[in-house]
Design a protein around this motif. Sequence first.
Motif, mmCIF file in Angstrom:
data_model
loop_
_atom_site.group_PDB
_atom_site.id
_atom_site.type_symbol
_atom_site.label_atom_id
_atom_site.label_comp_id
_atom_site.label_asym_id
_atom_site.label_seq_id
_atom_site.Cartn_x
_atom_site.Cartn_y
_atom_site.Cartn_z
ATOM 1 N N PRO A 15 36.377 53.152 51.277
ATOM 2 C CA PRO A 15 36.939 52.141 52.160
ATOM 3 C C PRO A 15 37.970 51.245 51.479
ATOM 4 N N ILE A 16 38.113 51.343 50.169
ATOM 5 C CA ILE A 16 38.988 50.399 49.457
ATOM 6 C C ILE A 16 40.445 50.529 49.890
ATOM 7 N N GLY A 17 40.928 51.750 50.009
ATOM 8 C CA GLY A 17 42.314 51.933 50.446
ATOM 9 C C GLY A 17 42.561 51.331 51.815
ATOM 10 N N GLY A 18 41.617 51.511 52.713
ATOM 11 C CA GLY A 18 41.749 50.938 54.050
ATOM 12 C C GLY A 18 41.694 49.423 54.048
ATOM 13 N N ILE A 19 40.853 48.871 53.212
ATOM 14 C CA ILE A 19 40.746 47.411 53.112
ATOM 15 C C ILE A 19 42.056 46.824 52.597
ATOM 16 N N VAL A 20 42.585 47.408 51.527
ATOM 17 C CA VAL A 20 43.845 46.906 50.964
ATOM 18 C C VAL A 20 44.973 47.061 51.986
ATOM 19 N N ALA A 21 45.032 48.202 52.671
ATOM 20 C CA ALA A 21 46.079 48.419 53.681
ATOM 21 C C ALA A 21 45.986 47.374 54.793
ATOM 22 N N LYS A 22 44.770 47.064 55.242
ATOM 23 C CA LYS A 22 44.587 46.066 56.299
ATOM 24 C C LYS A 22 44.996 44.679 55.815
ATOM 25 N N LEU A 23 44.625 44.340 54.594
ATOM 26 C CA LEU A 23 45.003 43.032 54.055
ATOM 27 C C LEU A 23 46.519 42.946 53.848
ATOM 28 N N LEU A 78 32.119 42.578 54.980
ATOM 29 C CA LEU A 78 33.368 42.148 55.608
ATOM 30 C C LEU A 78 33.156 41.382 56.912
ATOM 31 N N ARG A 79 31.963 41.447 57.475
ATOM 32 C CA ARG A 79 31.670 40.634 58.658
ATOM 33 C C ARG A 79 31.703 39.155 58.322
ATOM 34 N N GLU A 80 31.449 38.824 57.075
ATOM 35 C CA GLU A 80 31.425 37.426 56.625
ATOM 36 C C GLU A 80 32.860 36.966 56.331
ATOM 37 N N PRO A 81 33.376 35.985 57.094
ATOM 38 C CA PRO A 81 34.759 35.535 56.895
ATOM 39 C C PRO A 81 35.060 35.079 55.456
ATOM 40 N N ALA A 82 34.096 34.467 54.795
ATOM 41 C CA ALA A 82 34.335 33.999 53.420
ATOM 42 C C ALA A 82 34.575 35.174 52.474
ATOM 43 N N HIS A 83 33.885 36.273 52.690
ATOM 44 C CA HIS A 83 34.085 37.445 51.842
ATOM 45 C C HIS A 83 35.453 38.069 52.098
ATOM 46 N N ARG A 84 35.817 38.145 53.369
ATOM 47 C CA ARG A 84 37.126 38.713 53.710
ATOM 48 C C ARG A 84 38.244 37.845 53.111
ATOM 49 N N GLU A 85 38.063 36.546 53.187
ATOM 50 C CA GLU A 85 39.056 35.630 52.613
ATOM 51 C C GLU A 85 39.133 35.781 51.094
ATOM 52 N N ALA A 86 38.007 35.986 50.445
ATOM 53 C CA ALA A 86 38.011 36.199 48.993
ATOM 54 C C ALA A 86 38.783 37.468 48.646
ATOM 55 N N VAL A 91 43.852 40.132 46.683
ATOM 56 C CA VAL A 91 45.019 40.994 46.917
ATOM 57 C C VAL A 91 46.301 40.180 46.768
ATOM 58 N N ARG A 92 46.304 38.972 47.286
ATOM 59 C CA ARG A 92 47.474 38.099 47.167
ATOM 60 C C ARG A 92 47.762 37.771 45.701
ATOM 61 N N ALA A 93 46.720 37.517 44.923
ATOM 62 C CA ALA A 93 46.894 37.213 43.496
ATOM 63 C C ALA A 93 47.512 38.405 42.769
ATOM 64 N N VAL A 94 47.077 39.602 43.098
ATOM 65 C CA VAL A 94 47.657 40.800 42.477
ATOM 66 C C VAL A 94 49.143 40.869 42.810
ATOM 67 N N ALA A 95 49.497 40.672 44.069
ATOM 68 C CA ALA A 95 50.905 40.739 44.476
ATOM 69 C C ALA A 95 51.743 39.691 43.757
ATOM 70 N N GLU A 96 51.223 38.489 43.631
ATOM 71 C CA GLU A 96 51.966 37.426 42.953
ATOM 72 C C GLU A 96 52.139 37.726 41.465
ATOM 73 N N GLU A 97 51.119 38.297 40.835
ATOM 74 C CA GLU A 97 51.226 38.657 39.418
ATOM 75 C C GLU A 97 52.270 39.750 39.214
ATOM 76 N N ILE A 98 52.284 40.744 40.076
ATOM 77 C CA ILE A 98 53.265 41.827 39.971
ATOM 78 C C ILE A 98 54.664 41.263 40.210
#
Length: 129
Positions: A15-23, A78-86, A91-98
């Motif tokens: 599911p990781i690829g799908g999660i990253v794609a959705k984010l 992923l049903r938990e909003p706090a986990h989805r936000e984390a 993912v955002r931190a990775v993008a900013e570092e790159i």
Amino acid sequence: MTSVDDIWLPLVDEPIGGIVAKLEADDPELERLVSSPRRLLAFRTFAYIRVGILLGRLLFDNDLPPYDGTETWVDALLREPAHREALAREVRAVAEEIAADPQYAAEEPLGPDDEARARFREFARKRLE
């Protein structure tokens, strides 16, 4: 001896690829941050790794109901909003570092820039009139 194709595991496996794609789809700014081919490759590689690590950490830190066949432990987390936000923050931190890595500074973006898009829209508008 086994061939390379027999042992290849896709990096974008669920599911990781799908999660990253959705984010990625949920945050249009990510596209701007990782807009070159090499940046995109680095971003996805590290995002998959870091999302996987964070999911594992969340699994150990949270009590989940016993598996009843209706949803995976990832879906339950992923049903938990706090986990989805984390995960979105990771993912955002990775993008900013790159994006901040000087190694990619001179790279051209993937696809046309805003000026090229505007010229094309003007051309198409005139052609279709």
